[in-house]
Design a protein around this motif. Structure first.
Motif, PDB file in Angstrom:
ATOM      1  N   ASP A  80      43.996 -11.506 -27.717  1.00 13.14           N
ATOM      2  CA  ASP A  80      43.554 -10.717 -26.620  1.00 13.14           C
ATOM      3  C   ASP A  80      44.093  -9.758 -26.411  1.00 13.14           C
ATOM      4  OD1 ASP A  80      41.039 -11.867 -26.869  1.00 13.14           O
ATOM      5  OD2 ASP A  80      41.597 -13.794 -25.536  1.00 13.14           O
ATOM      6  N   VAL A  81      45.793  -9.668 -25.222  1.00 15.21           N
ATOM      7  CA  VAL A  81      46.448  -8.594 -24.912  1.00 15.21           C
ATOM      8  C   VAL A  81      46.393  -7.334 -25.750  1.00 15.21           C
ATOM      9  CG1 VAL A  81      48.448  -8.074 -24.657  1.00 15.21           C
ATOM     10  CG2 VAL A  81      47.695 -10.422 -24.394  1.00 15.21           C
ATOM     11  N   ALA A  82      46.285  -7.212 -27.162  1.00 17.78           N
ATOM     12  CA  ALA A  82      45.993  -5.758 -27.755  1.00 17.78           C
ATOM     13  C   ALA A  82      45.279  -5.468 -27.907  1.00 17.78           C
ATOM     14  CB  ALA A  82      46.382  -6.801 -29.010  1.00 17.78           C
ATOM     15  N   THR A  83      43.445  -6.382 -27.891  1.00 20.34           N
ATOM     16  CA  THR A  83      43.093  -5.814 -27.210  1.00 20.34           C
ATOM     17  C   THR A  83      42.563  -5.319 -25.971  1.00 20.34           C
ATOM     18  OG1 THR A  83      41.602  -7.654 -28.816  1.00 20.34           O
ATOM     19  CG2 THR A  83      40.560  -6.812 -27.921  1.00 20.34           C
ATOM     20  N   ALA A  84      42.654  -6.074 -25.184  1.00 20.58           N
ATOM     21  CA  ALA A  84      42.497  -5.666 -23.864  1.00 20.58           C
ATOM     22  C   ALA A  84      43.616  -3.879 -23.726  1.00 20.58           C
ATOM     23  CB  ALA A  84      43.429  -6.347 -22.725  1.00 20.58           C
ATOM     24  N   LEU A  85      44.405  -3.961 -24.717  1.00 22.40           N
ATOM     25  CA  LEU A  85      45.317  -2.048 -24.530  1.00 22.40           C
ATOM     26  C   LEU A  85      44.664  -1.216 -25.060  1.00 22.40           C
ATOM     27  CD1 LEU A  85      49.249  -3.761 -24.947  1.00 22.40           C
ATOM     28  CD2 LEU A  85      48.162  -2.701 -22.835  1.00 22.40           C
ATOM     29  N   LEU A  86      43.960  -2.007 -26.274  1.00 20.16           N
ATOM     30  CA  LEU A  86      42.761  -0.627 -27.059  1.00 20.16           C
ATOM     31  C   LEU A  86      41.831  -0.821 -26.030  1.00 20.16           C
ATOM     32  CD1 LEU A  86      43.617  -2.040 -30.115  1.00 20.16           C
ATOM     33  CD2 LEU A  86      44.207  -0.820 -30.028  1.00 20.16           C
ATOM     34  N   ALA A  87      40.857  -1.442 -25.666  1.00 18.99           N
ATOM     35  CA  ALA A  87      40.662  -0.804 -24.371  1.00 18.99           C
ATOM     36  C   ALA A  87      40.640  -0.167 -23.697  1.00 18.99           C
ATOM     37  CB  ALA A  87      39.384  -2.270 -24.174  1.00 18.99           C
ATOM     38  N   MET A  88      41.404  -0.551 -23.137  1.00 18.17           N
ATOM     39  CA  MET A  88      41.820   0.809 -21.859  1.00 18.17           C
ATOM     40  C   MET A  88      42.378   2.160 -22.445  1.00 18.17           C
ATOM     41  SD  MET A  88      45.129  -1.139 -19.779  1.00 18.17           S
ATOM     42  CE  MET A  88      44.724  -2.660 -19.195  1.00 18.17           C
ATOM     43  N   ARG A  89      43.495   2.311 -24.149  1.00 19.17           N
ATOM     44  CA  ARG A  89      43.262   3.751 -24.856  1.00 19.17           C
ATOM     45  C   ARG A  89      41.729   4.035 -24.469  1.00 19.17           C
ATOM     46  NH1 ARG A  89      44.657   3.387 -30.963  1.00 19.17           N
ATOM     47  NH2 ARG A  89      42.308   2.909 -31.104  1.00 19.17           N
ATOM     48  N   ASP A  90      40.458   3.292 -24.821  1.00 15.52           N
ATOM     49  CA  ASP A  90      39.952   4.120 -25.519  1.00 15.52           C
ATOM     50  C   ASP A  90      37.660   4.134 -24.676  1.00 15.52           C
ATOM     51  OD1 ASP A  90      40.823   4.664 -28.043  1.00 15.52           O
ATOM     52  OD2 ASP A  90      40.154   2.688 -29.685  1.00 15.52           O
ATOM     53  N   GLY A  91      38.776   3.823 -23.391  1.00 15.61           N
ATOM     54  CA  GLY A  91      37.470   3.779 -22.465  1.00 15.61           C
ATOM     55  C   GLY A  91      36.413   2.565 -23.252  1.00 15.61           C
ATOM     56  N   VAL A  92      36.609   1.012 -23.784  1.00 10.52           N
ATOM     57  CA  VAL A  92      35.363   1.010 -24.141  1.00 10.52           C
ATOM     58  C   VAL A  92      35.407  -0.731 -24.269  1.00 10.52           C
ATOM     59  CG1 VAL A  92      35.913   1.180 -26.442  1.00 10.52           C
ATOM     60  CG2 VAL A  92      33.837   0.001 -25.965  1.00 10.52           C
ATOM     61  N   ILE A  93      34.813  -1.645 -23.400  1.00 10.13           N
ATOM     62  CA  ILE A  93      34.648  -3.620 -23.592  1.00 10.13           C
ATOM     63  C   ILE A  93      34.402  -3.605 -24.488  1.00 10.13           C
ATOM     64  CG2 ILE A  93      34.621  -4.995 -22.178  1.00 10.13           C
ATOM     65  CD1 ILE A  93      34.598  -3.873 -19.783  1.00 10.13           C
ATOM     66  N   PRO A  94      34.927  -4.719 -26.040  1.00  5.71           N
ATOM     67  CA  PRO A  94      34.068  -4.751 -26.626  1.00  5.71           C
ATOM     68  C   PRO A  94      33.505  -6.154 -26.156  1.00  5.71           C
ATOM     69  CG  PRO A  94      36.720  -6.052 -26.489  1.00  5.71           C
ATOM     70  CD  PRO A  94      36.927  -5.243 -24.650  1.00  5.71           C
ATOM     71  N   PRO A  95      32.751  -6.564 -27.502  1.00  9.42           N
ATOM     72  CA  PRO A  95      31.702  -7.401 -26.631  1.00  9.42           C
ATOM     73  C   PRO A  95      32.083  -8.538 -27.180  1.00  9.42           C
ATOM     74  CG  PRO A  95      31.058  -6.842 -28.937  1.00  9.42           C
ATOM     75  CD  PRO A  95      32.128  -5.561 -29.007  1.00  9.42           C
ATOM     76  N   THR A  96      31.118  -9.836 -26.341  1.00 11.87           N
ATOM     77  CA  THR A  96      31.268 -11.417 -27.077  1.00 11.87           C
ATOM     78  C   THR A  96      30.426 -11.643 -28.429  1.00 11.87           C
ATOM     79  OG1 THR A  96      31.849 -12.117 -24.943  1.00 11.87           O
ATOM     80  CG2 THR A  96      31.253 -13.758 -26.150  1.00 11.87           C
ATOM     81  N   ALA A  97      30.842 -11.739 -28.689  1.00 11.42           N
ATOM     82  CA  ALA A  97      29.183 -11.752 -30.500  1.00 11.42           C
ATOM     83  C   ALA A  97      28.271 -13.280 -30.695  1.00 11.42           C
ATOM     84  CB  ALA A  97      30.195 -11.212 -31.546  1.00 11.42           C
ATOM     85  N   ASN A  98      27.297 -12.676 -30.643  1.00 15.66           N
ATOM     86  CA  ASN A  98      26.098 -13.909 -30.904  1.00 15.66           C
ATOM     87  C   ASN A  98      25.905 -14.328 -29.545  1.00 15.66           C
ATOM     88  OD1 ASN A  98      26.609 -13.570 -33.998  1.00 15.66           O
ATOM     89  ND2 ASN A  98      28.236 -14.339 -33.535  1.00 15.66           N
ATOM     90  N   VAL A  99      26.301 -14.332 -29.007  1.00 13.85           N
ATOM     91  CA  VAL A  99      26.328 -15.107 -27.780  1.00 13.85           C
ATOM     92  C   VAL A  99      25.100 -14.871 -26.249  1.00 13.85           C
ATOM     93  CG1 VAL A  99      27.409 -15.514 -25.193  1.00 13.85           C
ATOM     94  CG2 VAL A  99      28.482 -15.931 -27.290  1.00 13.85           C
ATOM     95  N   THR A 100      24.105 -15.973 -26.263  1.00 16.96           N
ATOM     96  CA  THR A 100      22.992 -15.257 -24.625  1.00 16.96           C
ATOM     97  C   THR A 100      23.813 -15.567 -23.911  1.00 16.96           C
ATOM     98  OG1 THR A 100      21.643 -15.195 -26.692  1.00 16.96           O
ATOM     99  CG2 THR A 100      20.766 -15.637 -23.915  1.00 16.96           C
ATOM    100  N   PRO A 101      24.278 -15.147 -22.633  1.00 18.26           N
ATOM    101  CA  PRO A 101      25.173 -16.142 -21.176  1.00 18.26           C
ATOM    102  C   PRO A 101      24.075 -16.998 -20.958  1.00 18.26           C
ATOM    103  CG  PRO A 101      25.400 -13.791 -21.486  1.00 18.26           C
ATOM    104  CD  PRO A 101      23.799 -13.564 -23.125  1.00 18.26           C
ATOM    105  N   ALA A 102      24.606 -17.953 -20.200  1.00 20.34           N
ATOM    106  CA  ALA A 102      23.744 -19.198 -20.113  1.00 20.34           C
ATOM    107  C   ALA A 102      24.205 -18.156 -18.273  1.00 20.34           C
ATOM    108  CB  ALA A 102      23.718 -20.099 -20.471  1.00 20.34           C
TER     109      ALA A 102
END
Length: 404
Positions: free
Chosen positions: A343-365
């Motif tokens: 998750d830390v690595a993913t957050a750093l990549l989100a910073m690099r590219d300006g995109v928040i990755p998704p939570t797959a398959n979930v319909t938020p309650a």
């Protein structure tokens, strides 16, 4: 020397992609690595899905002498460490390796290796038990083998705090850099997808029994029914910011700017769970207000009562739907000590590219009150909060900040 500790290299071994770019491409595209277990026959078990790293042939990556010495967990960790060092453009041949250490986390050690040797003991006799069993099963073996393979002779260790351990290891690595170490390789990799490891994980009662991969792991969803385990994780290179710039580091992904950890009160005590306090400690350590956090990477247990506890902590700190929340581990499963470093690595990549990755398959309650990101969200990201909880009451929170 500054007090800024930054990440200069990332190595990823994940069910939906090995290597930074393969993983990141899959994650942004909501491609999952969860499927029916193939590493053993799961038919007789109530839970049959896992996040597996398919297509990994250890002989393609490591010397043949290492293969009989190491559990799959360690093999994945060694390759991940190679990727992280290469990404950071670090050559241990040209450096003072007494200033370079390894700090990893583990949840269970080398379960598959241990299982194989116990089977040899029971079915063939003690003379067929490998001498490597003395260390291949051990919690600290990833630290030791990475250190030996790369000649990293500085301060090193291992942290064992279940799923929270990956953040705790990174926090300890930050302390070591602040105390004067040149570089610490840190994070976590786990792999216990074998009958012995599977039986142990089933005892928690929290594994999903759903047969369909896209419905099995649904944190913050009304249909949440447990989580899916996985194998893999991430290893990161931590350095002092000034030292990294002096050596001409190829890139700086971001700064580890805050950390907090707490332990829950005993069940039935009537006291509030302590995740909220861990978040508050981490924000204070980073010198940030809640409104300055751009995204939260959730622990995302996938168990309704645990999801409720986490959602309550997030909304108590940030407010109702006040910060984007995501859980890309829905595409990998929960990776033990490797989940939070990934998750830390993913957050750093989100910073690099300006995109928040998704939570797959979930319909938020809606009752959780979260702004859950379920499709890639293109937006500037300069700060992120990563949460992790471990079985038995461990809570950890880590704040990341862009250095751009």
């Amino acid at each position: 020397m500054s007090s800024q500790v930054v990440v200069t290299g990332i190595g990823i071994m994940s069910p939906n992609g090995c290597g930074v770019e393969d993983y990141w491409d899959a994650t942004r595209a909501s491609r999952s690595g969860i499927g029916r277990i193939t590493r053993f026959d799961p038919e007789s078990y109530p839970s049959r899905l896992a996040g597996q790293i398919d297509g990994f042939t250890v002989e393609d990556h490591l010397p043949s002498r290492l293969v009989p010495q190491t559990d799959r967990m360690t093999q994945l960790a060694l390759v991940g460490a190679d990727h992280a060092l290469s990404d950071a453009k670090v050559s241990t041949r040209e450096a003072d390796t007494l200033g370079m250490g390894v700090m990893t986390a583990s949840t269970c050690g080398g379960f598959e290796f241990g299982q194989d040797q116990l089977q040899n003991l029971w079915s063939k006799g003690s003379q067929y038990v490998s001498a490597y069993q003395s260390f291949a099963w051990f919690y600290a073996v990833n630290t030791g083998q990475i250190s030996i393979r790369n000649g990293l002779r500085g301060p090193s260790g291992v942290v064992v705090s279940d799923q929270a351990g990956g953040l705790d290891a990174l926090a300890h690595a930050r302390r070591l850099v602040r105390k004067g170490s040149d570089l610490i390789l840190s994070g976590g990799v786990d792999a216990a997808i074998c009958p012995w490891g599977w039986a142990a994980q089933l005892t928690t009662g929290k594994l999903s029994r759903e047969e369909h991969p896209d419905r099995a792991y649904l944190p913050f969803d009304a249909d949440a029914c447990g989580y899916v385990p996985g194998e893999g994780g991430a290893l990161l290179i931590l350095e002092d910011a000034d030292a990294a710039r002096r050596r001409g580091a190829a890139r700086i992904y971001g700064e580890i700017s805050g950390y907090g950890s707490t332990f829950d009160p005993r069940p039935g005590s009537g006291r509030e769970p302590a995740l909220r306090k861990a978040v508050e400690i981490a924000l204070e350590d980073a010198g940030l207000a809640p409104g300055q956090i751009d995204v939260v990477f959730a622990d995302a247990a996938g168990v309704p009562e645990l999801d409720r506890t986490e959602a309550d902590a997030i909304t108590a700190v940030f407010g109702h739907r006040a910060v984007p929340v995501t859980a890309p581990k829905t595409m990998t499963g929960r990776l033990g000590s490797g989940a939070a470093p990934l998750d830390v690595a993913t957050a750093l990549l989100a910073m690099r590219d300006g995109v928040i990755p998704p939570t797959a398959n979930v319909t938020p309650a809606p009752g959780y009150g979260l702004d859950l990101v379920t499709a890639p969200r293109h937006t500037p990201v300069s700060t992120a909060l990563v949460l992790a909880r471990g079985h038995g009451g461990f809570n950890s929170a880590l704040v990341l900040r862009s250095t751009d």
